[in-house]
Scaffold this motif. Structure first.
Motif, PDB file in Angstrom:
ATOM      1  N   GLU A  68      30.853  23.359 -18.570  1.00 30.87           N
ATOM      2  CA  GLU A  68      32.182  23.087 -18.044  1.00 30.87           C
ATOM      3  C   GLU A  68      32.164  21.812 -17.199  1.00 30.87           C
ATOM      4  O   GLU A  68      31.338  21.668 -16.310  1.00 30.87           O
ATOM      5  CB  GLU A  68      32.662  24.265 -17.195  1.00 30.87           C
ATOM      6  N   VAL A  69      33.097  20.886 -17.504  1.00 28.11           N
ATOM      7  CA  VAL A  69      33.202  19.626 -16.774  1.00 28.11           C
ATOM      8  C   VAL A  69      34.596  19.527 -16.182  1.00 28.11           C
ATOM      9  O   VAL A  69      35.592  19.689 -16.889  1.00 28.11           O
ATOM     10  CB  VAL A  69      32.934  18.420 -17.698  1.00 28.11           C
ATOM     11  N   GLN A 120      23.812  17.504 -10.804  1.00 30.97           N
ATOM     12  CA  GLN A 120      22.880  18.441 -11.430  1.00 30.97           C
ATOM     13  C   GLN A 120      22.017  17.723 -12.471  1.00 30.97           C
ATOM     14  O   GLN A 120      20.809  17.969 -12.575  1.00 30.97           O
ATOM     15  CB  GLN A 120      23.658  19.578 -12.092  1.00 30.97           C
ATOM     16  N   LEU A 121      22.642  16.835 -13.247  1.00 27.96           N
ATOM     17  CA  LEU A 121      21.883  16.063 -14.244  1.00 27.96           C
ATOM     18  C   LEU A 121      20.779  15.254 -13.566  1.00 27.96           C
ATOM     19  O   LEU A 121      19.618  15.283 -14.000  1.00 27.96           O
ATOM     20  CB  LEU A 121      22.841  15.145 -15.009  1.00 27.96           C
ATOM     21  N   LEU A 122      21.135  14.523 -12.492  1.00 23.51           N
ATOM     22  CA  LEU A 122      20.132  13.725 -11.798  1.00 23.51           C
ATOM     23  C   LEU A 122      19.058  14.615 -11.184  1.00 23.51           C
ATOM     24  O   LEU A 122      17.866  14.280 -11.225  1.00 23.51           O
ATOM     25  CB  LEU A 122      20.789  12.861 -10.717  1.00 23.51           C
ATOM     26  N   TYR A 156      17.446  20.077 -21.412  1.00 28.37           N
ATOM     27  CA  TYR A 156      18.519  20.525 -22.310  1.00 28.37           C
ATOM     28  C   TYR A 156      19.858  20.525 -21.580  1.00 28.37           C
ATOM     29  O   TYR A 156      20.863  20.001 -22.089  1.00 28.37           O
ATOM     30  CB  TYR A 156      18.197  21.927 -22.837  1.00 28.37           C
ATOM     31  N   ILE A 157      19.901  21.091 -20.359  1.00 29.38           N
ATOM     32  CA  ILE A 157      21.141  21.130 -19.587  1.00 29.38           C
ATOM     33  C   ILE A 157      21.600  19.711 -19.267  1.00 29.38           C
ATOM     34  O   ILE A 157      22.787  19.386 -19.365  1.00 29.38           O
ATOM     35  CB  ILE A 157      20.947  21.933 -18.287  1.00 29.38           C
ATOM     36  N   ARG A 201      26.483  14.841 -22.767  1.00 21.18           N
ATOM     37  CA  ARG A 201      27.354  14.971 -23.938  1.00 21.18           C
ATOM     38  C   ARG A 201      28.787  15.330 -23.530  1.00 21.18           C
ATOM     39  O   ARG A 201      29.756  14.819 -24.095  1.00 21.18           O
ATOM     40  CB  ARG A 201      26.789  16.034 -24.876  1.00 21.18           C
ATOM     41  N   ALA A 202      28.912  16.223 -22.539  1.00 17.90           N
ATOM     42  CA  ALA A 202      30.238  16.648 -22.081  1.00 17.90           C
ATOM     43  C   ALA A 202      31.015  15.495 -21.437  1.00 17.90           C
ATOM     44  O   ALA A 202      32.246  15.538 -21.374  1.00 17.90           O
ATOM     45  CB  ALA A 202      30.111  17.805 -21.093  1.00 17.90           C
TER      46      ALA A 202
END
Length: 401
Positions: A250-251, A297-299, A367-368, A374-375
């Motif tokens: 969810e973005v 979270q990505l970083l 993966y996350i 991608r989102a």
């Protein structure tokens, strides 16, 4: 405790007890709940308007309940959960204005409690996943989310059993669900024990010994690392399970935001527990339409991966900048290069590098991170050589409105 009765063989609720009992690895799920909370009694209960029946239990506190045992539903807090369809979470009964004088804690002599509703796919209430203990416990929002996730997994398994009974289950879906359940529960049950054990050990050392200040600081640092890792495990598991249950990543990006403070907070948090130096360059002159929590979270996942696998004698280098209409962010560490045959699966769930044990995580972080990219309409790439090190690079649109 109020009187306990056992279901007769012809009782209709015996079928529900049997259905829960045949769920593969259901005991591992209860063990994972116990490992995450330290609570002595954990149970899956079938709760109707007028009945409360134990379907499966892990009883390390000698409460005396086993599958098929029934309590007066009005004596339980699960009765209230059924009425509100909401979680009840009590870290310390004595400190709770709502429950300090409630009859249920007095009846069952517990000080901490959590009960999460198990909701079927048609929206109906089925029962609860609950736990209690004679002592107060540190029940965090992450604990609540973990129980909610497990409740959804139980509900999904019950739905799957309905499909099987009606002859509508697809064989491939069954195989995928079984594989996911086995991987998920086995890994949670094992990997969450590591950070929990580290914190437990640190607390024991600090309580039993008169440690010098420098050693105390070292123990605290190790506990901080363990708690950071546990938080990452739970967050990644939630996102992975949501994706497999159809919700996806969810973005929320309704407007442009200043991402630099978000990135610096993440870097500061991980730098405190990283064994190597972290160098960063951030050049973001304009707000960008993005989900700040998700990009943070990505970083965090990329930086945590770099700290784990990087050479502790070489710095981790972060470069984040807006170039034209693109946001570029990269994290580079020095260490053993990633083999070509491993790169292809790095962004797949439960992917671990050759020889990697559970101390290095679930294999979900990358993966996350790739799903978050991608989102946002972007992508995540990796390059890895002995000379230049390993770099994970994000590229995504930098829209400003």
């Amino acid at each position: 405790m109020t009187s306990i009765t056992s279901l007769p063989d012809d009782d209709p609720l015996c079928h529900d007890v049997q259905r829960v009992g045949v769920i593969a690895d259901i005991s591992l799920l209860l063990e994972a709940c116990n490992a995450a909370t330290g609570m002595g009694f954990t149970a899956i209960a079938r709760v109707t308007e007028d009945r409360w029946v134990t379907c499966m239990a892990l009883d390390k506190a000698d409460f005396g309940l086993k599958p098929g045992d029934e309590l007066d539903v009005r004596s339980t807090l699960c009765h209230e959960v059924r009425g509100t369809r909401s979680t009840i979470l009590i870290p310390d009964v004595d400190a709770s204005e709502t429950y300090c004088s409630h009859h249920t804690p007095r009846t069952y002599k517990f000080k901490s409690y959590i009960s999460v509703p198990i909701m079927r796919s048609d929206g109906s209430f089925w029962g609860t996943l609950c736990a209690l203990d004679p002592k107060p416990r540190d029940l965090t929002p992450e604990t609540e989310r973990l129980f909610q996730l497990f409740a959804r997994l139980i509900a999904r398994e019950l739905d799957r059993q309905d499909e099987l009974e009606k002859g509508r289950a697809n064989l491939q879906t069954e195989r995928d669900t079984a594989r996911l359940r086995e991987e998920f529960i086995a890994i949670v049950g094992h990997d969450l024990r590591n950070p929990i054990a580290a914190v437990t050990s640190g607390l024991r050392m600090m309580s039993e010994r008169d440690l010098p200040p420098e050693q105390t600081q070292m123990v605290i640092l190790e506990m901080q690392r363990a708690l950071t890792r546990a938080s990452q495990i739970i967050t990644n598991l939630m996102d992975f399970a949501r994706g497999r249950l159809g919700a996806g990543i969810e973005v929320e990006a309704p407007r442009p935001v200043d991402l630099e403070p978000v990135f610096r907070d993440v870097i500061s948090e991980i730098t405190k527990v990283a064994p190597q130096r972290v160098e960063c360059n951030i050049d973001l002159p304009n707000p960008i339409v993005a989900d700040p929590q998700r990009l943070g979270q990505l970083l965090s996942n990329l930086l945590g991966n770099a700290v784990t696998h990087g050479d502790s004698t070489h710095p981790v280098i972060i470069d984040i900048a807006q170039r034209g209409d693109q946001l570029h962010a990269s994290v580079t560490n020095q260490g053993e290069p990633i083999p070509e045959d491993v790169k292809a699966s790095l962004f797949q769930p439960f992917s671990r590098r050759k020889g990697q044990n559970s101390l290095h995580g679930l294999g979900l972080g990358l993966y996350i991170a790739s799903e978050i990219a991608r989102a946002h309409g972007g992508r995540l790439d990796v390059t890895s050589t002995a000379e230049a090190g390993t770099t994970f690079a994000l590229s995504m649109p930098a829209r400003q409105g």
